[in-house]
Design a protein around this motif. Structure first.
Motif, short mmCIF file in Angstrom:
data_model
loop_
_atom_site.label_atom_id
_atom_site.label_comp_id
_atom_site.label_asym_id
_atom_site.label_seq_id
_atom_site.Cartn_x
_atom_site.Cartn_y
_atom_site.Cartn_z
N ALA A 1 0.85 -1.19 0.00
CA ALA A 1 0.00 0.00 0.00
C ALA A 1 0.89 1.23 0.00
O ALA A 1 1.18 1.82 1.04
N GLY A 2 1.34 1.59 -1.17
CA GLY A 2 2.20 2.75 -1.34
C GLY A 2 2.06 3.31 -2.73
O GLY A 2 1.69 2.60 -3.67
N SER A 3 2.36 4.57 -2.88
CA SER A 3 2.24 5.21 -4.19
C SER A 3 3.24 4.62 -5.17
O SER A 3 4.44 4.50 -4.85
N ASP B 1 -13.80 6.30 -0.57
CA ASP B 1 -15.17 5.82 -0.64
C ASP B 1 -15.25 4.49 0.10
O ASP B 1 -14.91 3.45 -0.46
N PRO B 2 -15.66 4.47 1.37
CA PRO B 2 -15.66 3.22 2.15
C PRO B 2 -16.46 2.09 1.51
O PRO B 2 -15.98 0.95 1.49
N LEU C 1 -6.62 5.12 6.73
CA LEU C 1 -7.79 4.54 6.06
C LEU C 1 -7.42 3.29 5.28
O LEU C 1 -8.23 2.36 5.16
N THR C 2 -6.21 3.25 4.74
CA THR C 2 -5.78 2.06 4.00
C THR C 2 -5.68 0.85 4.92
O THR C 2 -6.19 -0.23 4.60
N ILE C 3 -5.05 1.03 6.08
CA ILE C 3 -4.98 -0.07 7.03
C ILE C 3 -6.37 -0.45 7.53
O ILE C 3 -6.70 -1.63 7.71
N GLN C 4 -7.20 0.55 7.75
CA GLN C 4 -8.57 0.27 8.20
C GLN C 4 -9.34 -0.55 7.17
O GLN C 4 -10.13 -1.44 7.54
N ALA C 5 -9.12 -0.30 5.90
CA ALA C 5 -9.82 -1.06 4.86
C ALA C 5 -9.35 -2.51 4.82
O ALA C 5 -10.14 -3.41 4.48
N PHE C 6 -8.09 -2.77 5.16
CA PHE C 6 -7.56 -4.13 5.09
C PHE C 6 -7.77 -4.92 6.38
O PHE C 6 -7.50 -6.13 6.40
N CYS D 1 5.05 11.75 11.04
CA CYS D 1 5.76 10.51 11.38
C CYS D 1 5.53 10.13 12.84
O CYS D 1 5.38 8.94 13.16
N SER D 2 5.48 11.10 13.72
CA SER D 2 5.19 10.79 15.13
C SER D 2 3.77 10.25 15.28
O SER D 2 3.53 9.31 16.05
N ALA D 3 2.83 10.84 14.53
CA ALA D 3 1.45 10.35 14.60
C ALA D 3 1.34 8.93 14.04
O ALA D 3 0.64 8.08 14.59
N LEU D 4 2.05 8.64 12.94
CA LEU D 4 2.03 7.29 12.39
C LEU D 4 2.68 6.29 13.33
O LEU D 4 2.23 5.14 13.43
N SER D 5 3.72 6.71 14.02
CA SER D 5 4.35 5.81 15.00
C SER D 5 3.39 5.49 16.14
O SER D 5 3.28 4.33 16.56
N ALA D 6 2.69 6.50 16.62
CA ALA D 6 1.71 6.25 17.69
C ALA D 6 0.56 5.38 17.18
O ALA D 6 0.09 4.47 17.89
N PHE D 7 0.12 5.62 15.95
CA PHE D 7 -0.93 4.78 15.37
C PHE D 7 -0.47 3.33 15.24
O PHE D 7 -1.24 2.39 15.50
N THR D 8 0.78 3.13 14.86
CA THR D 8 1.32 1.77 14.74
C THR D 8 1.36 1.07 16.09
O THR D 8 1.08 -0.14 16.19
N GLU D 9 1.71 1.78 17.14
CA GLU D 9 1.73 1.18 18.47
C GLU D 9 0.33 0.75 18.91
O GLU D 9 0.15 -0.34 19.47
N VAL D 10 -0.66 1.60 18.64
CA VAL D 10 -2.03 1.23 18.99
C VAL D 10 -2.49 0.04 18.15
O VAL D 10 -3.14 -0.89 18.66
#
Length: 521
Positions: free
Chosen positions: A130-132, A182-183, A251-256, A298-307
Motif C-alpha cells: 500500500a504505497g504510491s 469511498d468506504p 484509512l488504508t490499514i482500516q480497509a484491510f 511521522c510521530s502520529a504514524l508511529s503512535a498509530f502503529t503502536e495502537v
C-alpha cells in the motif's frame, strides 16, 4: 570475707599482668636504645685510626642500587590498560558490538531468501504493498519481492497509478484498485480481492490447483514533506498534508483490517498475515527546526502503529514498524515511464528523488526564502539556510551515500518469513544513530550542531493603515460607491499581495505592513 580483703586480692591478681606489660615495654625500650648505642659505638670504632685493623669493626655494606630494567611492549600496554580502565572498557564494548553486527550481517547476507512454491511450480504467497507507485521505494520493493517468488499487488487509487504499475512489465506485479475515500467502494474491492485469494489457481492447465496465501500488507506512506518555518505554512497546507500523508495511510490499514482478521487460507495453513509499516525516522527522532510537517506526521504514524500493534496482538497478527534511514536510490530514480517526477510541485522545500538517497534526501534550497514575507525572512531566513546546508540536515551526512536497498529488502523478507520477530526495526544509514541522538543528546546541542543560532533582532510589528475593508468581510452581493472606493484601495493591496503572495486567515490589508502571517504555496 570482708570487702577490704576482696579488694586486696583483686589488686594482687592484677599485678602479674601489669608487671608483664611493664616489663615488655621496658625490654622494647632497652632493645631499641641498646641497638642504637651499639651501632653508634661500632661506627665510632670503625672510623677511629687508633684502633688496630685486626679488631676494627667493619662498616655495614652500602645498600644495593636499584637498576631500572627496560620494560617490554606487552608490559607497557598492560600498564596503559591499568591506567585507563574506563576507556579500555568502552573500546572493548564498541569493538564487540561492531564484530557482532558484522558477523550477523555477513551471516544474514548469505541466507537464501525465496518464497514458497507449489508442487507444480506456481506461486503461493501474496504480498500487498500500500504505497504510491511514484515512490522509488515502492518500485524497488515490488521488483525485489516479485523476483523472490511473491505475487505482488500494489494499491492503486487512480488510473494513473494502474498505468505506472503496468509499466513495470512484470506479470506478477499487479495493481489492486481501491478507492480509499469511498468506504463502500473500498469494501467491495477488498471483498473481490478476498474471493480471488480463496479461489483455486493452477500454474498450468491440467495440474492440481492450489490456494494463495496472503503473507503481508506493507504500508509505505509518502516520503515527501514540506520544509519551512511553521509561520509560513498556511493552514490549508497542513490540512492537505494530514489528508494525504496521515489520513490516507490510516484509512488504508482500516480497509484491510477485515481481510487480515478473517481466515482466508485452508485450515491446515498456520501462517497468519503480517502488517509492516514504514516511516522515515531521522527527522521524527530529533525533531529539528523547520520540519514540523514530517515530524508531526511521522510521530502520529508511529503512535498509530503502536495502537494497532496492541489491538492485533491478541489476534496473533504481528505488526512490525520499520523505521527508515537514508537509502541510495540511484538505480530507481523516477526517470522513465510514468515515474517521471515525484518532487513536490509547490514552491516549498521538498525532496529531490533524482539525487542519491531518493525521497529521504533534501533537494537544493535555491531561492526558497525569497518567497517568504519580509518579516519571516528576517526572523527565520538565516537559521533556515544554515540548517538546510548543514552536514546533518534532514538526516543526510555530507560525503556519504545512503545504505544499499538490499539491506531493506532482506529486512522485509525476514519479517515476512518470520525469522525476524522484532516489533521495531531500524534500517538505513543514520536510522540507529539518529535514534540514539534523539533519545540521549540534548536538543539544544543538536540544534547548535545544525547551525541554529540565537536571533537578537526581531522585526517591528506594523499595523495596517486602514481597517474594515470589504475584502476582509463576506460578500453580500450588493455594492455602493463606498464599496467601489474600498475596492480601489483593495486593488492597491492586490499589488502588494503580488509582491508578497496570497495570505490567509488575516485581513489582506495587513499585508501592507508586512504582517507576520501565513503565505499560500
Amino acid at each position: 570475707m570482708s570487702a577490704d580483703d576482696q579488694a586486696f586480692l583483686d589488686v594482687l591478681s592484677s599485678l602479674p599482668h601489669d608487671i608483664q606489660r611493664y616489663s615488655g615495654n621496658v625490654a622494647d625500650f632497652i632493645d631499641q636504645h641498646v641497638e642504637k648505642i651499639a651501632d653508634s659505638i661500632r661506627d665510632t670504632l670503625a672510623a677511629s685510626p687508633w684502633v688496630p685493623e685486626s679488631i676494627r669493626p667493619r662498616p655495614p655494606p652500602p645498600p644495593m642500587p636499584i637498576l631500572a630494567l627496560p620494560t617490554s611492549t606487552y608490559e607497557k600496554v598492560q600498564d596503559w590498560f591499568s591506567r585507563h580502565k574506563i576507556l579500555t572498557g568502552v573500546v572493548i564494548l564498541v569493538t564487540g558490538v561492531v564484530v557482532y553486527r558484522t558477523y550477523r550481517s555477513s551471516t544474514l547476507g548469505r541466507k537464501t531468501r525465496r518464497a514458497r512454491r507449489a508442487r507444480n511450480g506456481g506461486r503461493l504467497d501474496v504480498v500487498v504493498i500500500a504505497g504510491s507507485p511514484t515512490l522509488p521505494l515502492t518500485r524497488s520493493l515490488s521488483l525485489d519481492l516479485e523476483r523472490k517468488g511473491f505475487i505482488v499487488f500494489v494499491v492503486s487509487t487512480s488510473p494513473e497509478d494502474e498505468v505506472m504499475v503496468h509499466n513495470l512489465s512484470r506479470p506478477d506485479i499487479r495493481p489492486l484498485t481501491i478507492d480509499i475515500t469511498d468506504p463502500p467502494s473500498a469494501g467491495s474491492s477488498i471483498e473481490r480481492f478476498a474471493q480471488y485469494l480463496q479461489a483455486p489457481h493452477a500454474a498450468v492447465p491440467r495440474t492440481k490447483p492450489h490456494h494463495l496465501t496472503l503473507k503481508a500488507v506493507i504500508l509505505i506512506p509518502s516520503l515527501n514533506y514540506q520544509t519551512s518555518p511553521i509561520a509560513t505554512i498556511p493552514p490549508s497546507a497542513f490540512a492537505d498534508l494530514f489528508n494525504t500523508h496521515l489520513l490516507q495511510p490510516i484509512l488504508t490499514i482500516q480497509a484491510f483490517l477485515p481481510l487480515l482478521t478473517a481466515r482466508l487460507s485452508p485450515s491446515t495453513e498456520k501462517s497468519v498475515p503480517k502488517v509492516i509499516v514504514f516511516t522515515p525516522s531521522i527527522i521524527s527522532s530529533i525533531n529539528p527546526p523547520f520540519h514540523a510537517p514530517e515530524a508531526t506526521v511521522c510521530s502520529a504514524l508511529s503512535a498509530f502503529t503502536e495502537v494497532l500493534t496492541a489491538e492485533l496482538r491478541p489476534l496473533a497478527i504481528p505488526v512490525t514498524h520499520i523505521q527508515l534511514g537514508t537509502f541510495d536510490f540511484a538505480g530507481f530514480t523516477p526517470a522513465t515511464g510514468g515515474l517521471r517526477s515525484t518532487r513536490q510541485v509547490s514552491g516549498n522545500h521538498g525532496y529531490d528523488l533524482s539525487q542519491p538517497g531518493g525521497g529521504l534526501l533534501p533537494a537544493a534550497e535555491g531561492a526558497e526564502t525569497l518567497s517568504w514575507p519580509d518579516s519571516a525572512r528576517h526572523v527565520y531566513g538565516k537559521n533556515f539556510v544554515t540548517q538546510s546546508s548543514s552536514a546533518i540536515s534532514a538526516g543526510r551526512i555530507r560525503g556519504m551515500r545512503g545504505s544499499s536497498l538490499r539491506d531493506l529488502h532482506n529486512a522485509v523478507f525476514d519479517v515476512i518469513d518470520g525469522s525476524n520477530k522484532n516489533g521495531t526495526i531500524r534500517v538505513g544509514l543514520g536510522a540507529s544513530v539518529y535514534g540514539f541522538v534523539g533519545r540521549w543528546v540534548p536538543r539544544g546541542l543538536v540544534a547548535w550542531m545544525m547551525g541554529i543560532r540565537k536571533v537578537d533582532e526581531l522585526a517591528t510589528w506594523r499595523q495596517s493603515s486602514s481597517h474594515g475593508s470589504p475584502r476582509s468581510r463576506p460578500s453580500t452581493g450588493g455594492g455602493s460607491d463606498d464599496d467601489d472606493d474600498d475596492d480601489d484601495d483593495g486593488e492597491g493591496g492586490g499589488e502588494s499581495d503580488e509582491g508578497h503572495g496570497s495570505f490567509v486567515a488575516v485581513p489582506p490589508e495587513q499585508v501592507h505592513g508586512d504582517a507576520h502571517v501565513w503565505k499560500e504555496a
